[in-house]
Design a protein around this motif. Sequence first.
Motif, PDB file in Angstrom:
ATOM      1  N   GLU A 172       0.787  -1.226   0.000  1.00  0.00           N
ATOM      2  CA  GLU A 172       0.000   0.000   0.000  1.00  0.00           C
ATOM      3  C   GLU A 172       0.823   1.282   0.000  1.00  0.00           C
ATOM      4  N   ASP A 173       2.042   1.255   0.541  1.00  0.00           N
ATOM      5  CA  ASP A 173       2.872   2.458   0.491  1.00  0.00           C
ATOM      6  C   ASP A 173       3.855   2.422  -0.677  1.00  0.00           C
ATOM      7  N   ALA A 174       3.737   1.406  -1.540  1.00  0.00           N
ATOM      8  CA  ALA A 174       4.540   1.330  -2.761  1.00  0.00           C
ATOM      9  C   ALA A 174       3.664   1.417  -4.003  1.00  0.00           C
ATOM     10  N   VAL A 175       2.400   1.822  -3.814  1.00  0.00           N
ATOM     11  CA  VAL A 175       1.532   2.211  -4.920  1.00  0.00           C
ATOM     12  C   VAL A 175       1.110   3.651  -4.663  1.00  0.00           C
ATOM     13  N   GLY A 176       0.876   4.387  -5.738  1.00  0.00           N
ATOM     14  CA  GLY A 176       0.557   5.799  -5.552  1.00  0.00           C
ATOM     15  C   GLY A 176      -0.327   6.346  -6.653  1.00  0.00           C
ATOM     16  N   ASP A 177      -0.911   7.507  -6.347  1.00  0.00           N
ATOM     17  CA  ASP A 177      -1.807   8.171  -7.287  1.00  0.00           C
ATOM     18  C   ASP A 177      -1.602   9.675  -7.161  1.00  0.00           C
ATOM     19  N   ARG A 178      -2.182  10.414  -8.094  1.00  0.00           N
ATOM     20  CA  ARG A 178      -1.986  11.869  -8.111  1.00  0.00           C
ATOM     21  C   ARG A 178      -2.846  12.592  -7.086  1.00  0.00           C
ATOM     22  N   ALA A 179      -3.789  11.889  -6.473  1.00  0.00           N
ATOM     23  CA  ALA A 179      -4.624  12.475  -5.418  1.00  0.00           C
ATOM     24  C   ALA A 179      -4.927  11.399  -4.391  1.00  0.00           C
ATOM     25  N   ASP A 180      -5.059  11.802  -3.131  1.00  0.00           N
ATOM     26  CA  ASP A 180      -5.249  10.826  -2.066  1.00  0.00           C
ATOM     27  C   ASP A 180      -6.633  10.190  -2.111  1.00  0.00           C
ATOM     28  N   GLY A 181      -7.641  10.924  -2.607  1.00  0.00           N
ATOM     29  CA  GLY A 181      -9.002  10.389  -2.650  1.00  0.00           C
ATOM     30  C   GLY A 181      -9.103   9.105  -3.455  1.00  0.00           C
ATOM     31  N   PRO A 182      -8.754   9.130  -4.748  1.00  0.00           N
ATOM     32  CA  PRO A 182      -8.814   7.892  -5.525  1.00  0.00           C
ATOM     33  C   PRO A 182      -7.852   6.821  -5.019  1.00  0.00           C
ATOM     34  N   HIS A 183      -6.701   7.250  -4.473  1.00  0.00           N
ATOM     35  CA  HIS A 183      -5.741   6.286  -3.925  1.00  0.00           C
ATOM     36  C   HIS A 183      -6.376   5.489  -2.789  1.00  0.00           C
TER      37      HIS A 183
END
Length: 216
Positions: A172-183
Amino acid sequence: MSEDLDTNYSRAGYHARQRWGTRPAVLMIDFAVAYFDEGSPLYGGEGCQTALDNAVRLAAGARAAGIPLIFTQVKYQPGGANGGAFYAKVPALACFDAGAETQKLASPLTYEAGDIVIEKQYPSGFFGTSLAATLHWLKVDTLLLAGVTTSGCVRATCIDSISHGLVTLVVEDAVGDRADGPHQANLYDMSAKYADLLTTDAALAYLKETSTGETT
């Protein structure tokens, strides 16, 4: 819905933990320069950078433990002739045209001897690629996912992973997105239905255990 989501999901038995296997592999999904170049239309900011930092640690741990390490990379013919409807839907995918700097692997990740690189044109690392056959040949039973973005290619790959009969773990801390909401929303949903979540530290401990035969 009259009850909160956690209560509803608990009644359904979502978020149940799986029995992890003894033959894992690590899949690094689409860590391309496009997500880390501030001038790129796909720039992912802090969320993607955190994922990259932890992916570097995870890659080193997999190699040290002798665990298969596989990278996916998105790569198109210039102009996207092999990109189909996905390329037409998302103009920013031109960042992944062959020869573009933004298509290359983001530093400090590197491809090293023994690593496997899978080229893809669509969101899932499994769709239209040799990934499933490769994992079958390696007798992999558990697949750990790292990559970008959580709501896009990570999620698509996660669903296809469990659909191929693999115990699927999302770091979970080695995947990411441009915004925390969708992440966060996609982590929650993947945890509920398709995968177990774990931290990079827990993933490294698991890889070390499987390499020494200490798992139970």
